[in-house]
Design a protein around this motif. Structure first.
Motif, short mmCIF file in Angstrom:
data_model
loop_
_atom_site.label_atom_id
_atom_site.label_comp_id
_atom_site.label_asym_id
_atom_site.label_seq_id
_atom_site.Cartn_x
_atom_site.Cartn_y
_atom_site.Cartn_z
N LYS A 1 0.84 -1.19 0.00
CA LYS A 1 0.00 0.00 0.00
C LYS A 1 0.88 1.25 0.00
O LYS A 1 1.82 1.36 0.79
CB LYS A 1 -0.91 -0.03 1.24
CG LYS A 1 -1.83 1.15 1.39
CD LYS A 1 -2.84 0.90 2.50
CE LYS A 1 -2.18 0.47 3.80
NZ LYS A 1 -3.15 0.27 4.90
N GLN A 2 0.60 2.18 -0.90
CA GLN A 2 1.37 3.40 -1.00
C GLN A 2 0.44 4.60 -1.03
O GLN A 2 -0.67 4.53 -1.56
CB GLN A 2 2.25 3.39 -2.26
CG GLN A 2 3.26 2.26 -2.31
CD GLN A 2 4.09 2.27 -3.57
OE1 GLN A 2 3.72 2.90 -4.56
NE2 GLN A 2 5.22 1.58 -3.55
N GLN A 3 0.90 5.70 -0.47
CA GLN A 3 0.12 6.92 -0.45
C GLN A 3 0.75 7.92 -1.40
O GLN A 3 1.94 8.22 -1.33
CB GLN A 3 0.06 7.52 0.96
CG GLN A 3 -1.01 8.58 1.15
CD GLN A 3 -2.43 7.98 1.12
OE1 GLN A 3 -2.62 6.82 1.47
NE2 GLN A 3 -3.40 8.78 0.68
N GLN A 4 -0.04 8.44 -2.33
CA GLN A 4 0.44 9.44 -3.29
C GLN A 4 -0.54 10.60 -3.30
O GLN A 4 -1.65 10.47 -3.82
CB GLN A 4 0.59 8.83 -4.68
CG GLN A 4 1.25 9.75 -5.69
CD GLN A 4 1.42 9.09 -7.03
OE1 GLN A 4 0.53 9.16 -7.88
NE2 GLN A 4 2.57 8.45 -7.25
N ASN B 1 -3.39 12.59 -2.29
CA ASN B 1 -4.60 12.16 -1.58
C ASN B 1 -5.12 10.83 -2.09
O ASN B 1 -6.27 10.46 -1.82
CB ASN B 1 -5.69 13.23 -1.71
CG ASN B 1 -6.08 13.48 -3.16
OD1 ASN B 1 -5.33 13.14 -4.06
ND2 ASN B 1 -7.25 14.07 -3.37
N LYS B 2 -4.28 10.09 -2.82
CA LYS B 2 -4.70 8.81 -3.38
C LYS B 2 -3.92 7.67 -2.75
O LYS B 2 -2.74 7.81 -2.46
CB LYS B 2 -4.49 8.79 -4.90
CG LYS B 2 -5.31 9.80 -5.67
CD LYS B 2 -5.03 9.68 -7.16
CE LYS B 2 -5.84 10.69 -7.95
NZ LYS B 2 -5.57 10.59 -9.41
N GLN B 3 -4.60 6.56 -2.54
CA GLN B 3 -3.95 5.36 -2.05
C GLN B 3 -3.74 4.40 -3.22
O GLN B 3 -4.69 4.02 -3.90
CB GLN B 3 -4.78 4.67 -0.97
CG GLN B 3 -4.14 3.40 -0.42
CD GLN B 3 -4.92 2.80 0.72
OE1 GLN B 3 -4.95 3.32 1.83
NE2 GLN B 3 -5.59 1.69 0.46
#
Length: 225
Positions: A77-80, A82-84
């Motif tokens: 899981k990565q956060q970019q 405001n998107k996961q």
């Protein structure tokens, strides 16, 4: 694919644990099934399973590990902004094996591991109707696609103008079909495979899926398959 794929997450928790297992563990067994058989690999179903465990089960792990017939697959899981985003690892499965006997005419050149002895597509299409029928049924939809009662010559002409490369991976029983440049996203979205004709052309369990892919054209913003 010849048949739609469904998956099953396999755990052996105590009955009292219930859904908490999906919230607390980061390693699961995963299997994939069509209505007829179990298949060794399905990337889309794996990604969907991870999305459910992360979002619906609210699993806090950064990475999930799925033990499968194709080895351990991981989804991170990565956060970019405001998107996961989910990043998945998949085993390399080169499509460089000999075509199934049902599609390969006797005496034809086998595809070597480095691809140097790939048989001529025109020769294969002319000498064996099984491959021709499979590809024609798979690539229905575009205006130029031949009708079901088209002559072998018409089908061959259409396929030679459409297909760049055909390869086979025996480990997962998938046929890879690379379309010629200029197909792009629009061309792939026009495809309407005739799954019954495809299954009849293959027969038995020699092949469980067909991957059709094409390089993206300007404005496509992706590589489609």
């Amino acid at each position: 694919m010849l048949l739609h794929c469904r998956c099953a997450l396999q755990l052996q928790p105590d009955a009292s644990q219930g859904s908490e297992v999906f919230q607390q563990q980061d390693t699961f067994k995963l299997r994939w099934f069509t209505p007829a058989i179990e298949v060794p690999l399905c990337g889309h179903a794996t990604l969907a399973s991870a999305a459910i465990v992360f979002s619906e089960c609210q699993n806090p792990a950064a990475t999930l590990h799925f033990q499968t017939l194709s080895g351990t697959l991981t989804v991170t899981k990565q956060q970019q902004s405001n998107k996961q985003l989910l990043q998945m690892s998949l085993p390399a499965s080169p499509a460089l094996d000999q075509l199934p006997s049902a599609l390969l005419p006797h005496g034809s050149i086998s595809i070597s591991r480095d691809g140097s002895k790939q048989p001529d597509l025109q020769q294969l299409l002319q000498n064996h109707t099984g491959l021709q029928e499979l590809l024609t049924a798979c690539l229905q939809g575009p205006p130029a696609a031949p009708a079901a009662d088209a002559s072998p010559a018409e089908a061959t002409q259409y396929l030679l103008s459409t297909v760049e490369h055909v390869g086979y991976c025996a480990a997962v029983k998938y046929l890879l079909v690379v379309l010629k440049g200029g197909t792009g996203r629009r061309g792939l979205e026009q495809l309407r495979p005739d799954f019954r004709r495809m299954a009849a052309a293959v027969g038995g369990d020699r092949m469980i899926g067909v991957i059709v892919t094409a390089a993206a054209e300007p404005g496509d913003q992706c590589v489609m398959s």
